[in-house]
Write a protein that holds these residues in place. Structure first.
Motif, PDB file in Angstrom:
ATOM      1  N   VAL A 267      33.537  43.761  41.009  1.00 39.54           N
ATOM      2  CA  VAL A 267      32.890  44.803  40.189  1.00 39.54           C
ATOM      3  C   VAL A 267      31.842  44.182  39.281  1.00 39.54           C
ATOM      4  N   LEU A 268      32.191  43.086  38.615  1.00 45.06           N
ATOM      5  CA  LEU A 268      31.248  42.446  37.702  1.00 45.06           C
ATOM      6  C   LEU A 268      30.059  41.865  38.462  1.00 45.06           C
ATOM      7  N   VAL A 314      24.772  53.971  37.801  1.00 39.98           N
ATOM      8  CA  VAL A 314      25.434  52.793  38.377  1.00 39.98           C
ATOM      9  C   VAL A 314      26.508  52.269  37.427  1.00 39.98           C
ATOM     10  N   LEU A 315      26.179  52.190  36.146  1.00 35.62           N
ATOM     11  CA  LEU A 315      27.151  51.720  35.156  1.00 35.62           C
ATOM     12  C   LEU A 315      28.364  52.647  35.077  1.00 35.62           C
ATOM     13  N   HIS A 316      28.105  53.951  35.133  1.00 36.84           N
ATOM     14  CA  HIS A 316      29.208  54.909  35.075  1.00 36.84           C
ATOM     15  C   HIS A 316      30.129  54.743  36.289  1.00 36.84           C
ATOM     16  N   ASN A 317      29.533  54.559  37.461  1.00 38.61           N
ATOM     17  CA  ASN A 317      30.344  54.377  38.671  1.00 38.61           C
ATOM     18  C   ASN A 317      31.161  53.085  38.598  1.00 38.61           C
ATOM     19  N   GLN A 318      30.529  52.010  38.135  1.00 39.26           N
ATOM     20  CA  GLN A 318      31.247  50.745  38.019  1.00 39.26           C
ATOM     21  C   GLN A 318      32.349  50.820  36.963  1.00 39.26           C
ATOM     22  N   ARG A 319      32.096  51.566  35.887  1.00 38.34           N
ATOM     23  CA  ARG A 319      33.122  51.726  34.854  1.00 38.34           C
ATOM     24  C   ARG A 319      34.335  52.472  35.411  1.00 38.34           C
ATOM     25  N   LEU A 320      34.090  53.527  36.187  1.00 36.44           N
ATOM     26  CA  LEU A 320      35.200  54.263  36.808  1.00 36.44           C
ATOM     27  C   LEU A 320      35.990  53.371  37.765  1.00 36.44           C
ATOM     28  N   GLN A 321      35.264  52.540  38.515  1.00 37.52           N
ATOM     29  CA  GLN A 321      35.937  51.651  39.457  1.00 37.52           C
ATOM     30  C   GLN A 321      36.818  50.637  38.734  1.00 37.52           C
ATOM     31  N   SER A 322      36.307  50.068  37.645  1.00 41.30           N
ATOM     32  CA  SER A 322      37.101  49.108  36.875  1.00 41.30           C
ATOM     33  C   SER A 322      38.319  49.777  36.238  1.00 41.30           C
ATOM     34  N   GLU A 323      38.172  51.041  35.802  1.00 41.99           N
ATOM     35  CA  GLU A 323      39.313  51.763  35.235  1.00 41.99           C
ATOM     36  C   GLU A 323      40.390  52.018  36.291  1.00 41.99           C
ATOM     37  N   LEU A 325      40.943  50.083  38.877  1.00 40.98           N
ATOM     38  CA  LEU A 325      41.597  48.789  39.082  1.00 40.98           C
ATOM     39  C   LEU A 325      42.611  48.496  37.988  1.00 40.98           C
ATOM     40  N   LEU A 326      42.203  48.769  36.748  1.00 37.57           N
ATOM     41  CA  LEU A 326      43.106  48.530  35.629  1.00 37.57           C
ATOM     42  C   LEU A 326      44.336  49.431  35.718  1.00 37.57           C
ATOM     43  N   HIS A 327      44.143  50.671  36.120  1.00 34.02           N
ATOM     44  CA  HIS A 327      45.265  51.603  36.254  1.00 34.02           C
ATOM     45  C   HIS A 327      46.228  51.141  37.356  1.00 34.02           C
ATOM     46  N   SER A 328      45.681  50.720  38.489  1.00 30.39           N
ATOM     47  CA  SER A 328      46.540  50.249  39.582  1.00 30.39           C
ATOM     48  C   SER A 328      47.317  49.011  39.165  1.00 30.39           C
ATOM     49  N   VAL A 358      45.339  40.829  30.839  1.00 32.67           N
ATOM     50  CA  VAL A 358      44.701  41.943  31.540  1.00 32.67           C
ATOM     51  C   VAL A 358      44.260  43.013  30.546  1.00 32.67           C
ATOM     52  N   ASP A 359      45.110  43.303  29.561  1.00 31.95           N
ATOM     53  CA  ASP A 359      44.721  44.284  28.543  1.00 31.95           C
ATOM     54  C   ASP A 359      43.477  43.818  27.784  1.00 31.95           C
ATOM     55  N   GLU A 360      43.431  42.533  27.478  1.00 33.53           N
ATOM     56  CA  GLU A 360      42.265  41.989  26.781  1.00 33.53           C
ATOM     57  C   GLU A 360      41.027  42.072  27.674  1.00 33.53           C
ATOM     58  N   GLN A 361      41.193  41.789  28.971  1.00 34.15           N
ATOM     59  CA  GLN A 361      40.071  41.928  29.906  1.00 34.15           C
ATOM     60  C   GLN A 361      39.578  43.365  29.956  1.00 34.15           C
ATOM     61  N   GLY A 362      40.522  44.312  29.946  1.00 29.78           N
ATOM     62  CA  GLY A 362      40.150  45.726  29.978  1.00 29.78           C
ATOM     63  C   GLY A 362      39.333  46.112  28.759  1.00 29.78           C
ATOM     64  N   ARG A 363      39.776  45.643  27.575  1.00 28.77           N
ATOM     65  CA  ARG A 363      39.025  45.965  26.344  1.00 28.77           C
ATOM     66  C   ARG A 363      37.650  45.302  26.362  1.00 28.77           C
TER      67      ARG A 363
END
Length: 392
Positions: A267-268, A314-323, A325-328, A358-363
């Protein structure tokens, strides 16, 4: 047929046995006469009448008892054990009568001492199946069983000999839960998981008891400390199950962390490639400032807004994708967190560190998206400022 001999012996009142023979002198009761008639028809291998007189309703006879596989009389359990080497090979003899117990193997009930000897025979039979090696021939009164201990630190591998000769004292010790050993060695359970490991653990438990009491008869140590054998086995099994479970959890945690990290890196990487258009947006401010007409400036401004909207989408789509991943990731780790108290402290700390990271990565990722969104808007705002400053 041996039951008929026992019936005659009991019918005449269980008299004293001398030189393998008992005698009777007395009235010819119906029960005695019937028992005597039945025994008189038996083959010689089951005993014989040495002398018989029948006068005026009285009986006087001597009966010689069998002394072979067809029947034997023993005064007590001690004599029975000492004279039967087959017990040491896990075989309880047939056609026996023990005077002190007033018991024959044809009876329907079993005295406690006989029950113990039968269980002892079963234990020897099972130990012969469990041992890593069995010598069945060199000892006429039992087996020579071999058990081994694996190397432990500086200790090399060790092998122990367990001779299964049965002594009368062994009848004094209970043998609970033989069904556990029967279950482990039952051929029907060969397909069950970790059966070979369970066999190895109980084999080592037996070997540890033999080692602990080295210098005294091994079978006596195993029978006397049978509860210790079971306790050692259960402790080793529990340790193995926990270790197996914890190793599996470690692998799953490591795999989940690896999967999440690789997907997050993807994603990054996508963001980094697509945000290369951002410097181009800033560079567009120069021709906007030097534009010669309002039309030229409007076209450049429109292009900046189009690039900005595309970057924001693009940023919005990538943000949703990262969320996602974090949820899974949290879905997977919620199961581990629910059982965290059952894990060892080392595994608990590992899980907690992983979750915190992981929580820190998410923030951090959330803040990164916020900064990138502001940077995506910045060229458009600056372009508007240039238009206002130059043409208004």
């Amino acid at each position: 047929m041996f039951a008929l001999v026992v019936g005659l012996y009991r019918a005449v009142g269980r008299p004293e046995i001398r030189d393998g023979m008992f005698s009777y002198q007395g009235p010819a009761t119906t029960a005695i006469q019937a028992a005597l008639d039945a025994c008189s028809q038996l083959p010689a291998a089951y005993g014989s009448l040495e002398q018989a007189d029948d006068e005026q309703g009285d009986l006087d006879f001597d009966f010689r008892l069998p002394g072979n596989e067809n029947g034997r009389f023993y005064p007590d359990v001690r004599e029975f054990v000492q004279r039967n080497g087959s017990l040491g090979k896990g075989r309880f003899p047939r056609n026996v009568y023990i005077q002190k117990l007033e018991w024959a193997d044809c009876d329907g009930t079993l005295p406690p001492s006989i029950q113990q000897l039968i269980r002892l025979c079963r234990l020897i039979e099972l130990l012969a199946q469990l041992a890593v090696g069995v010598d069945r021939e060199s000892n006429p009164d039992g087996f020579n069983l071999f058990f081994a201990m694996p190397p432990d630190g500086d200790k090399p591998p060790r092998t122990f000999l367990l001779a299964t000769r049965v002594e009368p004292a062994l009848a004094d010790y209970p043998l609970p839960h033989l069904s556990l050993l029967e279950e482990i060695l039952d051929s029907k359970n060969e397909g069950k998981a970790h059966l070979s490991e369970r066999k190895l653990m109980i084999r080592m438990a037996v070997a540890s008891v033999i080692e602990k009491h080295e210098g005294e008869p091994g079978l006596l140590a195993v029978v006397r400390d049978w509860r210790e054998v079971l306790a050692t086995y259960r402790a080793n099994l529990q340790t193995y199950v926990y270790r197996f479970s914890f190793d599996r959890v470690r692998r799953e945690v490591a795999q989940a962390e690896l999967d999440y990290g690789s997907k997050l890196s993807g994603v990054l990487g996508d963001i980094a490639g697509k945000m290369l258009a951002l410097p181009v947006s800033f560079a567009a401010l120069i021709p906007l400032h030097t534009a010669q007409s309002r039309l030229e400036a409007s076209v450049i401004l429109l292009g900046l807004f189009v690039v900005t909207i595309i970057l924001l989408l693009v940023l919005h789509n990538q943000r949703l994708q990262s969320e996602r991943l974090l949820h899974s990731f949290h879905v997977i780790f919620d199961e581990f967190k629910a059982k965290m108290r059952t894990y060892p402290s080392k595994l608990q700390s590992l899980l907690q560190v992983t979750i915190n990271q992981v929580d820190e990565q998410g923030r951090m990722l959330k803040r990164t998206f916020q900064v990138l969104q502001w940077l995506a808007w910045l060229p458009a705002f600056l372009a508007c400022a240039v238009i206002v400053f130059k043409y208004l």
